[in-house]
Design a protein around this motif. Structure first.
Motif, PDB file in Angstrom:
ATOM      1  N   THR A   1      14.019  11.221 -18.014  1.00  7.84           N
ATOM      2  CA  THR A   1      13.687  11.130 -19.434  1.00  7.84           C
ATOM      3  C   THR A   1      14.889  11.525 -20.296  1.00  7.84           C
ATOM      4  O   THR A   1      15.623  12.458 -19.962  1.00  7.84           O
ATOM      5  CB  THR A   1      12.492  12.028 -19.766  1.00  7.84           C
ATOM      6  OG1 THR A   1      12.756  13.363 -19.301  1.00  7.84           O
ATOM      7  CG2 THR A   1      11.235  11.524 -19.063  1.00  7.84           C
ATOM      8  N   PHE A   2      15.053  10.820 -21.407  1.00 15.19           N
ATOM      9  CA  PHE A   2      16.208  11.042 -22.276  1.00 15.19           C
ATOM     10  C   PHE A   2      15.794  10.917 -23.742  1.00 15.19           C
ATOM     11  O   PHE A   2      14.959  10.085 -24.086  1.00 15.19           O
ATOM     12  CB  PHE A   2      17.306  10.005 -22.007  1.00 15.19           C
ATOM     13  CG  PHE A   2      17.663   9.855 -20.561  1.00 15.19           C
ATOM     14  CD1 PHE A   2      18.607  10.683 -19.982  1.00 15.19           C
ATOM     15  CD2 PHE A   2      17.046   8.894 -19.782  1.00 15.19           C
ATOM     16  CE1 PHE A   2      18.941  10.543 -18.636  1.00 15.19           C
ATOM     17  CE2 PHE A   2      17.365   8.753 -18.436  1.00 15.19           C
ATOM     18  CZ  PHE A   2      18.319   9.578 -17.868  1.00 15.19           C
ATOM     19  N   ILE A   3      16.379  11.747 -24.578  1.00 10.27           N
ATOM     20  CA  ILE A   3      16.310  11.532 -26.010  1.00 10.27           C
ATOM     21  C   ILE A   3      17.466  10.606 -26.380  1.00 10.27           C
ATOM     22  O   ILE A   3      18.576  10.745 -25.872  1.00 10.27           O
ATOM     23  CB  ILE A   3      16.400  12.862 -26.779  1.00 10.27           C
ATOM     24  CG1 ILE A   3      15.175  13.731 -26.466  1.00 10.27           C
ATOM     25  CG2 ILE A   3      16.512  12.613 -28.271  1.00 10.27           C
ATOM     26  CD1 ILE A   3      15.212  15.111 -27.109  1.00 10.27           C
ATOM     27  N   PHE A   4      17.194   9.630 -27.228  1.00  8.83           N
ATOM     28  CA  PHE A   4      18.190   8.614 -27.570  1.00  8.83           C
ATOM     29  C   PHE A   4      19.526   9.237 -27.943  1.00  8.83           C
ATOM     30  O   PHE A   4      19.607  10.173 -28.745  1.00  8.83           O
ATOM     31  CB  PHE A   4      17.690   7.749 -28.727  1.00  8.83           C
ATOM     32  CG  PHE A   4      18.724   6.807 -29.263  1.00  8.83           C
ATOM     33  CD1 PHE A   4      19.074   5.664 -28.551  1.00  8.83           C
ATOM     34  CD2 PHE A   4      19.374   7.067 -30.464  1.00  8.83           C
ATOM     35  CE1 PHE A   4      20.045   4.797 -29.036  1.00  8.83           C
ATOM     36  CE2 PHE A   4      20.341   6.206 -30.961  1.00  8.83           C
ATOM     37  CZ  PHE A   4      20.676   5.068 -30.240  1.00  8.83           C
ATOM     38  N   SER A   5      20.591   8.703 -27.340  1.00 12.86           N
ATOM     39  CA  SER A   5      21.942   9.156 -27.606  1.00 12.86           C
ATOM     40  C   SER A   5      22.767   7.944 -28.022  1.00 12.86           C
ATOM     41  O   SER A   5      22.992   7.044 -27.212  1.00 12.86           O
ATOM     42  CB  SER A   5      22.554   9.791 -26.348  1.00 12.86           C
ATOM     43  OG  SER A   5      23.918  10.105 -26.525  1.00 12.86           O
ATOM     44  N   PRO A   6      23.213   7.853 -29.286  1.00 15.48           N
ATOM     45  CA  PRO A   6      23.969   6.671 -29.723  1.00 15.48           C
ATOM     46  C   PRO A   6      25.314   6.574 -29.021  1.00 15.48           C
ATOM     47  O   PRO A   6      26.022   7.560 -28.856  1.00 15.48           O
ATOM     48  CB  PRO A   6      24.147   6.899 -31.227  1.00 15.48           C
ATOM     49  CG  PRO A   6      24.008   8.376 -31.409  1.00 15.48           C
ATOM     50  CD  PRO A   6      23.058   8.848 -30.361  1.00 15.48           C
TER      51      PRO A   6
ATOM     52  N   PRO B   1       0.833  -1.211   0.000  1.00 12.39           N
ATOM     53  CA  PRO B   1       0.000   0.000   0.000  1.00 12.39           C
ATOM     54  C   PRO B   1       0.867   1.260   0.000  1.00 12.39           C
ATOM     55  O   PRO B   1       1.853   1.356   0.729  1.00 12.39           O
ATOM     56  CB  PRO B   1      -0.795  -0.129   1.301  1.00 12.39           C
ATOM     57  CG  PRO B   1      -0.804  -1.590   1.616  1.00 12.39           C
ATOM     58  CD  PRO B   1       0.524  -2.110   1.122  1.00 12.39           C
ATOM     59  N   GLY B   2       0.516   2.207  -0.866  1.00 14.47           N
ATOM     60  CA  GLY B   2       1.227   3.475  -0.916  1.00 14.47           C
ATOM     61  C   GLY B   2       2.534   3.451  -1.683  1.00 14.47           C
ATOM     62  O   GLY B   2       3.257   4.446  -1.702  1.00 14.47           O
ATOM     63  N   VAL B   3       2.856   2.333  -2.351  1.00 14.79           N
ATOM     64  CA  VAL B   3       4.101   2.259  -3.098  1.00 14.79           C
ATOM     65  C   VAL B   3       4.124   3.297  -4.218  1.00 14.79           C
ATOM     66  O   VAL B   3       3.098   3.604  -4.820  1.00 14.79           O
ATOM     67  CB  VAL B   3       4.308   0.836  -3.673  1.00 14.79           C
ATOM     68  CG1 VAL B   3       3.257   0.521  -4.731  1.00 14.79           C
ATOM     69  CG2 VAL B   3       5.711   0.672  -4.246  1.00 14.79           C
ATOM     70  N   THR B   4       5.287   3.878  -4.442  1.00  6.80           N
ATOM     71  CA  THR B   4       5.453   4.828  -5.544  1.00  6.80           C
ATOM     72  C   THR B   4       6.521   4.303  -6.492  1.00  6.80           C
ATOM     73  O   THR B   4       7.414   3.543  -6.101  1.00  6.80           O
ATOM     74  CB  THR B   4       5.869   6.227  -5.055  1.00  6.80           C
ATOM     75  OG1 THR B   4       7.138   6.146  -4.399  1.00  6.80           O
ATOM     76  CG2 THR B   4       4.831   6.792  -4.094  1.00  6.80           C
ATOM     77  N   PHE B   5       6.419   4.741  -7.746  1.00 11.10           N
ATOM     78  CA  PHE B   5       7.335   4.275  -8.787  1.00 11.10           C
ATOM     79  C   PHE B   5       7.982   5.455  -9.495  1.00 11.10           C
ATOM     80  O   PHE B   5       7.329   6.462  -9.767  1.00 11.10           O
ATOM     81  CB  PHE B   5       6.591   3.429  -9.828  1.00 11.10           C
ATOM     82  CG  PHE B   5       5.980   2.182  -9.275  1.00 11.10           C
ATOM     83  CD1 PHE B   5       6.723   1.022  -9.155  1.00 11.10           C
ATOM     84  CD2 PHE B   5       4.657   2.178  -8.851  1.00 11.10           C
ATOM     85  CE1 PHE B   5       6.154  -0.128  -8.633  1.00 11.10           C
ATOM     86  CE2 PHE B   5       4.083   1.037  -8.330  1.00 11.10           C
ATOM     87  CZ  PHE B   5       4.839  -0.122  -8.213  1.00 11.10           C
ATOM     88  N   THR B   6       9.266   5.312  -9.781  1.00  5.97           N
ATOM     89  CA  THR B   6       9.946   6.197 -10.715  1.00  5.97           C
ATOM     90  C   THR B   6      10.550   5.316 -11.801  1.00  5.97           C
ATOM     91  O   THR B   6      10.642   4.097 -11.653  1.00  5.97           O
ATOM     92  CB  THR B   6      11.043   7.026 -10.025  1.00  5.97           C
ATOM     93  OG1 THR B   6      11.925   6.149  -9.320  1.00  5.97           O
ATOM     94  CG2 THR B   6      10.436   8.020  -9.050  1.00  5.97           C
ATOM     95  N   SER B   7      10.962   5.931 -12.901  1.00  7.10           N
ATOM     96  CA  SER B   7      11.426   5.118 -14.018  1.00  7.10           C
ATOM     97  C   SER B   7      12.305   5.934 -14.942  1.00  7.10           C
ATOM     98  O   SER B   7      12.409   7.162 -14.821  1.00  7.10           O
ATOM     99  CB  SER B   7      10.220   4.558 -14.787  1.00  7.10           C
ATOM    100  OG  SER B   7      10.612   3.540 -15.684  1.00  7.10           O
ATOM    101  N   ASP B   8      12.955   5.230 -15.864  1.00  7.95           N
ATOM    102  CA  ASP B   8      13.713   5.840 -16.957  1.00  7.95           C
ATOM    103  C   ASP B   8      12.968   5.559 -18.259  1.00  7.95           C
ATOM    104  O   ASP B   8      12.395   4.474 -18.437  1.00  7.95           O
ATOM    105  CB  ASP B   8      15.110   5.232 -17.078  1.00  7.95           C
ATOM    106  CG  ASP B   8      15.957   5.418 -15.830  1.00  7.95           C
ATOM    107  OD1 ASP B   8      15.600   6.268 -14.995  1.00  7.95           O
ATOM    108  OD2 ASP B   8      16.973   4.709 -15.701  1.00  7.95           O
ATOM    109  N   VAL B   9      13.023   6.516 -19.170  1.00  4.25           N
ATOM    110  CA  VAL B   9      12.396   6.304 -20.474  1.00  4.25           C
ATOM    111  C   VAL B   9      13.222   7.017 -21.545  1.00  4.25           C
ATOM    112  O   VAL B   9      13.722   8.122 -21.327  1.00  4.25           O
ATOM    113  CB  VAL B   9      10.929   6.781 -20.487  1.00  4.25           C
ATOM    114  CG1 VAL B   9      10.812   8.241 -20.108  1.00  4.25           C
ATOM    115  CG2 VAL B   9      10.284   6.530 -21.840  1.00  4.25           C
ATOM    116  N   ILE B  10      13.377   6.337 -22.668  1.00  6.93           N
ATOM    117  CA  ILE B  10      14.114   6.877 -23.808  1.00  6.93           C
ATOM    118  C   ILE B  10      13.124   7.230 -24.908  1.00  6.93           C
ATOM    119  O   ILE B  10      12.285   6.404 -25.283  1.00  6.93           O
ATOM    120  CB  ILE B  10      15.133   5.856 -24.340  1.00  6.93           C
ATOM    121  CG1 ILE B  10      16.204   5.564 -23.285  1.00  6.93           C
ATOM    122  CG2 ILE B  10      15.786   6.357 -25.631  1.00  6.93           C
ATOM    123  CD1 ILE B  10      17.126   4.426 -23.660  1.00  6.93           C
ATOM    124  N   VAL B  11      13.222   8.434 -25.420  1.00  8.94           N
ATOM    125  CA  VAL B  11      12.395   8.885 -26.537  1.00  8.94           C
ATOM    126  C   VAL B  11      13.246   8.914 -27.798  1.00  8.94           C
ATOM    127  O   VAL B  11      14.416   9.320 -27.759  1.00  8.94           O
ATOM    128  CB  VAL B  11      11.820  10.285 -26.259  1.00  8.94           C
ATOM    129  CG1 VAL B  11      11.116  10.837 -27.494  1.00  8.94           C
ATOM    130  CG2 VAL B  11      10.854  10.242 -25.091  1.00  8.94           C
TER     131      VAL B  11
END
Length: 476
Positions: free
Chosen positions: A365-370, A328-338
């Protein structure tokens, strides 16, 4: 990419450790013979928490060699940049800052300038440093941090620059640590990564997975708890795949059983290795934060497959639902590539939909970086940069809306927080689920930073809360 069998990890021997201590004594005497005052070291860290933990060990070894520490490269006898290679921007920052050190080297020719860490582990970066930065006298990769005394001695007394980037990765224990903070501690539990996500350079610069002995981890955690640390963050490129003879959930349970009033955090988790047993352990362990950083990277199965992530959108959402049901009450953060190569609008829409379903507390959040040497760097990438930037802005706006809505529900609550820092008459405090609450404070911040208190939330913004501190509640 086909995964290769995991090689066994080699632990450095007592004799190897003693040899480094011998080199450390030589370095200490070198400076005693030449300078009236103890030498100073300047260590700058770029990148993730694992790099911060590595720098704490570099500083521990430097302290044993007789170095004091300074917050500026001016006047330092040794300058070390501990670097990050995850994104191109991070590398550009390092090269820019290194260029500025040419003037320091001109004024103080005896200054030893070194570059270490993930960037330095890449041969093409080491070659560029050698060719274009002649004032850099020491370059060494992630696998030889424990050999810092030897490398400094060689750089001080040898005929030329020292460049050391071997491929064999080891586990080095009993390295002295000079911790960066007095109430929050980083505790590595494993090193390296076996996942080979197609966009990621980490397995190439950090090596294959190597898990520390649980007895050593527990001993270090006990020392941190006894020293009064309020938060202990367990570190690994993928803590869920910890394999030190027990599972990661079992490791959490054992650290949770250590006496003391402290909070356990961990990062980073990989969804393919997250199990119900992990969430069950979090639910059962009262000291483990009800906050979970679980990078999803993309909401599209097609893109996840191209990324070699090893899970599907449905599997990820099932993990989130299981955690919400159990904790109960758990929170989430994450990484995402656009903007991953080949991503189309329909794929991006799937990412937006996943944001709406999960309702993350916040995102990185990140824009794809090769990254040179990774499979994704060779993929065709027809999507224009301006389209990727527009998607990025759209996603950021959606996440701000979600975060603001979640935080607004907390107005009026009174919660226990850890006071972390102060600026411009405001204390920055943090909840166990990783949410920041800022509160006005007219007293001496040094008297309360690192302590706990109760705060009443008065206002919500898109990424943080404002509140009022109960000054009488401040306690250790």
């Amino acid at each position: 990419m086909t995964r290769q069998p995991k090689p066994p990890a080699r632990q450095i021997t007592a004799a190897e450790l003693a040899e480094q201590q011998r080199f450390g004594a030589l370095v200490r005497q070198y400076y005693l013979d030449r300078y009236a005052d103890p030498p100073l070291a300047f260590v700058r860290t770029f990148g993730c928490q694992q790099n911060v933990a590595d720098s704490e060990r570099l500083c521990g070894m430097l302290a044993e060699m007789g170095f004091g520490f300074t917050d500026t490269p001016e006047g330092a006898a040794v300058i070390l940049f501990n670097t990050c290679a995850v994104r191109e921007h991070a590398e550009d920052r390092v090269f820019g800052n290194l260029g500025a050190l040419k003037a320091v080297k001109r004024r103080r020719p005896g200054t030893l300038i070194g570059v270490c860490g993930c960037m330095a582990q890449q041969e093409h970066v080491a070659a560029r440093l050698k060719a274009s930065f002649p004032h850099v006298g020491l370059v060494f990769g992630t696998h030889v941090l424990h050999r810092l005394p030897e490398l400094i001695w060689e750089a001080l007394t040898g005929p030329g620059r020292v460049i050391e980037i071997p491929e064999d990765a080891v586990i080095a224990e009993d390295i002295p640590v000079r911790r960066d903070g007095r109430f929050k501690a980083w505790l590595p539990v494993m090193y390296g990564c076996d996942n080979f996500c197609s966009y990621c350079v980490v397995p190439y610069v950090r090596g294959r997975e190597r898990s520390r002995d649980p007895a050593v981890i527990l001993r270090e955690a006990e020392e941190l708890a006894a020293a009064g640390y309020k938060e202990i963050t367990l570190l690994g490129q993928n803590v869920n795949s910890y394999a030190g003879g027990i599972t990661f959930p079992q490791l959490l349970e054992r650290i949770n059983a250590i006496p003391g009033d402290f909070l356990i955090r961990f990062m980073t988790s990989h969804p393919k290795d997250a199990t119900p047993a992990l969430f069950d352990a979090i639910a059962a362990c009262e000291k483990v934060a009800r906050h979970f950083h679980l990078p999803f990277q993309s909401g599209s199965d097609r893109i996840l497959e191209a990324m070699n992530r090893g899970y599907t959108r449905a599997h990820y959402l099932s993990l989130i639902q299981y955690a919400k049901d159990k904790i109960p009450g758990v929170t989430f953060t994450s990484d995402v590539i656009v903007g991953f190569p080949g991503e189309e609008r329909a794929d991006f829409e799937q990412t937006l939909d996943l944001l709406r379903r999960v309702e993350f507390a916040s995102l990185f959040t990140f824009i794809f970086s090769p990254r040179k040497g990774t499979p994704a760097a060779a993929l065709p990438d027809p999507t224009p940069a301006q389209v990727k930037s527009a998607w990025f802005a759209e996603m950021t706006a959606l996440q701000e809306e979600i975060s603001g809505r979640r935080l607004a529900q907390m107005v009026g609550q009174t919660r226990r927080v850890l006071i972390e820092s102060a600026e411009d008459g405001q204390l920055e405090t943090r909840l166990p689920e990783n949410t920041v609450i800022r509160v006005p404070y007219a007293g001496d911040p040094a008297a309360v930073i690192g302590r706990r208190a109760w705060v009443t939330v008065t206002q919500a913004r898109s990424w943080m809360l404002q509140g009022v501190l109960d000054a009488d509640s401040v306690s250790d």
